[in-house]
Design a protein around this motif. Sequence first.
Motif, PDB file in Angstrom:
ATOM      1  N   PRO A  90      49.074 -65.760 -17.408  1.00 32.78           N
ATOM      2  CA  PRO A  90      49.445 -64.641 -16.519  1.00 32.78           C
ATOM      3  C   PRO A  90      48.631 -64.683 -15.229  1.00 32.78           C
ATOM      4  N   ILE A  91      49.264 -64.377 -14.120  1.00 32.57           N
ATOM      5  CA  ILE A  91      48.531 -64.303 -12.862  1.00 32.57           C
ATOM      6  C   ILE A  91      47.564 -63.119 -12.898  1.00 32.57           C
ATOM      7  N   PHE A  92      48.053 -61.981 -13.367  1.00 37.68           N
ATOM      8  CA  PHE A  92      47.215 -60.791 -13.528  1.00 37.68           C
ATOM      9  C   PHE A  92      47.295 -60.304 -14.967  1.00 37.68           C
ATOM     10  N   ILE A  93      46.209 -59.700 -15.432  1.00 42.93           N
ATOM     11  CA  ILE A  93      46.255 -58.919 -16.666  1.00 42.93           C
ATOM     12  C   ILE A  93      45.692 -57.534 -16.368  1.00 42.93           C
ATOM     13  N   LEU A  94      46.244 -56.530 -17.023  1.00 45.55           N
ATOM     14  CA  LEU A  94      45.755 -55.158 -16.929  1.00 45.55           C
ATOM     15  C   LEU A  94      45.217 -54.746 -18.287  1.00 45.55           C
ATOM     16  N   TYR A  95      44.217 -53.873 -18.300  1.00 48.13           N
ATOM     17  CA  TYR A  95      43.675 -53.446 -19.596  1.00 48.13           C
ATOM     18  C   TYR A  95      43.019 -52.072 -19.486  1.00 48.13           C
ATOM     19  N   ALA A  96      42.964 -51.411 -20.635  1.00 49.29           N
ATOM     20  CA  ALA A  96      42.247 -50.142 -20.786  1.00 49.29           C
ATOM     21  C   ALA A  96      41.122 -50.366 -21.789  1.00 49.29           C
ATOM     22  N   ARG A  97      40.004 -49.659 -21.590  1.00 44.48           N
ATOM     23  CA  ARG A  97      38.840 -49.867 -22.454  1.00 44.48           C
ATOM     24  C   ARG A  97      38.115 -48.552 -22.688  1.00 44.48           C
ATOM     25  N   GLY A  98      37.421 -48.455 -23.814  1.00 47.72           N
ATOM     26  CA  GLY A  98      36.624 -47.282 -24.130  1.00 47.72           C
ATOM     27  C   GLY A  98      35.651 -47.601 -25.245  1.00 47.72           C
ATOM     28  N   GLY A  99      34.539 -46.859 -25.303  1.00 42.84           N
ATOM     29  CA  GLY A  99      33.562 -47.114 -26.352  1.00 42.84           C
ATOM     30  C   GLY A  99      32.269 -46.369 -26.117  1.00 42.84           C
ATOM     31  N   LEU A 100      31.220 -46.877 -26.720  1.00 46.91           N
ATOM     32  CA  LEU A 100      29.898 -46.261 -26.674  1.00 46.91           C
ATOM     33  C   LEU A 100      28.980 -47.037 -25.746  1.00 46.91           C
ATOM     34  N   ASN A 101      27.971 -46.337 -25.220  1.00 49.11           N
ATOM     35  CA  ASN A 101      26.926 -47.024 -24.466  1.00 49.11           C
ATOM     36  C   ASN A 101      25.566 -46.489 -24.885  1.00 49.11           C
ATOM     37  N   PHE A 102      24.563 -47.317 -24.684  1.00 43.54           N
ATOM     38  CA  PHE A 102      23.191 -46.992 -25.073  1.00 43.54           C
ATOM     39  C   PHE A 102      22.287 -47.306 -23.885  1.00 43.54           C
ATOM     40  N   THR A 103      21.634 -46.238 -23.356  1.00 42.26           N
ATOM     41  CA  THR A 103      20.891 -46.348 -22.100  1.00 42.26           C
ATOM     42  C   THR A 103      19.409 -46.110 -22.329  1.00 42.26           C
ATOM     43  N   ASN A 104      18.599 -46.864 -21.601  1.00 41.03           N
ATOM     44  CA  ASN A 104      17.159 -46.640 -21.617  1.00 41.03           C
ATOM     45  C   ASN A 104      16.639 -46.723 -20.183  1.00 41.03           C
ATOM     46  N   ALA A 105      15.462 -46.160 -19.968  1.00 45.14           N
ATOM     47  CA  ALA A 105      14.810 -46.195 -18.661  1.00 45.14           C
ATOM     48  C   ALA A 105      13.491 -46.927 -18.796  1.00 45.14           C
ATOM     49  N   SER A 106      13.059 -47.531 -17.702  1.00 50.43           N
ATOM     50  CA  SER A 106      11.738 -48.174 -17.677  1.00 50.43           C
ATOM     51  C   SER A 106      11.049 -47.784 -16.379  1.00 50.43           C
ATOM     52  N   SER A 107       9.783 -47.512 -16.485  1.00 45.90           N
ATOM     53  CA  SER A 107       9.009 -47.028 -15.341  1.00 45.90           C
ATOM     54  C   SER A 107       8.687 -48.170 -14.377  1.00 45.90           C
ATOM     55  N   ILE A 108       8.900 -47.910 -13.078  1.00 48.07           N
ATOM     56  CA  ILE A 108       8.486 -48.848 -12.036  1.00 48.07           C
ATOM     57  C   ILE A 108       7.104 -48.445 -11.520  1.00 48.07           C
ATOM     58  N   VAL A 109       6.943 -47.154 -11.193  1.00 47.70           N
ATOM     59  CA  VAL A 109       5.649 -46.582 -10.804  1.00 47.70           C
ATOM     60  C   VAL A 109       5.499 -45.269 -11.558  1.00 47.70           C
ATOM     61  N   ASN A 110       4.337 -45.085 -12.193  1.00 53.39           N
ATOM     62  CA  ASN A 110       4.103 -43.898 -13.014  1.00 53.39           C
ATOM     63  C   ASN A 110       3.535 -42.755 -12.157  1.00 53.39           C
ATOM     64  N   PHE A 111       4.152 -41.561 -12.299  1.00 53.42           N
ATOM     65  CA  PHE A 111       3.646 -40.353 -11.651  1.00 53.42           C
ATOM     66  C   PHE A 111       3.447 -39.276 -12.714  1.00 53.42           C
ATOM     67  N   GLY A 112       2.585 -38.293 -12.425  1.00 52.63           N
ATOM     68  CA  GLY A 112       2.372 -37.204 -13.358  1.00 52.63           C
ATOM     69  C   GLY A 112       1.409 -36.181 -12.819  1.00 52.63           C
ATOM     70  N   VAL A 113       1.231 -35.095 -13.550  1.00 53.50           N
ATOM     71  CA  VAL A 113       0.292 -34.043 -13.144  1.00 53.50           C
ATOM     72  C   VAL A 113      -1.066 -34.238 -13.785  1.00 53.50           C
TER      73      VAL A 113
END
Length: 342
Positions: free
Chosen positions: A99-122
Amino acid sequence: MAQKVDCTNTLEQARTNFERGHLYSIPAILKPCLDNGFNKVQKIESYLILTRTYLLIDDPISAEDSYLKLLRLDPEYTVDPENDPVDIVYLNEKFTTTPIFILYARGGLNFTNASSIVNFGVDNTEQSQEEYSMGAGFNLGGGAELNLSNHLSLGLELNYSNRRYNYKNTLFNGDAQDMLEIQSMLNVPIFLKYRMKFNDWHPYVYAGYSFNYLIGARAELELKDLVISGEGDRSEISVTGPEENLIDLRNRVNHNILGGIGVRYRIGYNYLFLDARYSWGMNNIVDENNQYSNQSLLYKYGMVDDYKRLTNIEVTAGYIWPLYKPRKIDEKKGLFRRLFDK
């Protein structure tokens, strides 16, 4: 009913004539039922008989025309080099049904995390006990791919993602901070994908870039304030409140590098697929100009945003609709000229 019986007999007559070598009569025998009478399966067999007939009587133009009509009826038609006639195998190599083109639909779960670049705090950030952990969200979307060859494609998607991550820290003499951040965003990935084929299973790998636009960001927070009395008694005071809106503290536009693997499985002329994707944030998600602008975060919960980036894992399933266009391959043209012709 009588017409269908006649066409069934007609197909049998064409088979018999082919086996006996009465080739020149076959096109005239099949034409009435090809025009009106044959079902799809009968038409496919008829065009295959016609293709072989025209090849044997040295009419390559008519053979190619008949084979192209077969492929338009059955874009997933495959040739078996071990068992099919060699002239059909060679002819098949002149055509592509990718096929020259294909079309699709998608759905599901994601799992996110953060990582510190520079730490700030009180408190004293050199003794920080902060910890980021993964949260679960969901994603929905769809996309399209332009097939550059039988194995390589260029993909573009538009997705909605709900992403979450957790943050914990301990301040001063034991005050515990907890935060769950929830982000809503649109992301537009663009990528190159390489596909392989093993019968009905098509595994693939891909890599690319994603443009993310943040729609909303909010947080659920709690501070457990440790109180020690003069007699040494210890107690906790829980400080909570409504969700805090963090959108003004975040960069709306963010950038990711992504890579993934997956497999698709053929069902008829369409496909089901399962996909796993990893994306790595290229930039700090915190707006440095507004880092201290939320007074509630500062004075109620004792929290200052770190400069940080997000990483994300997606596990999705979906459905693919190929837009078939069987066609003859023009070997004289380069890749970009062939794409332009498409």
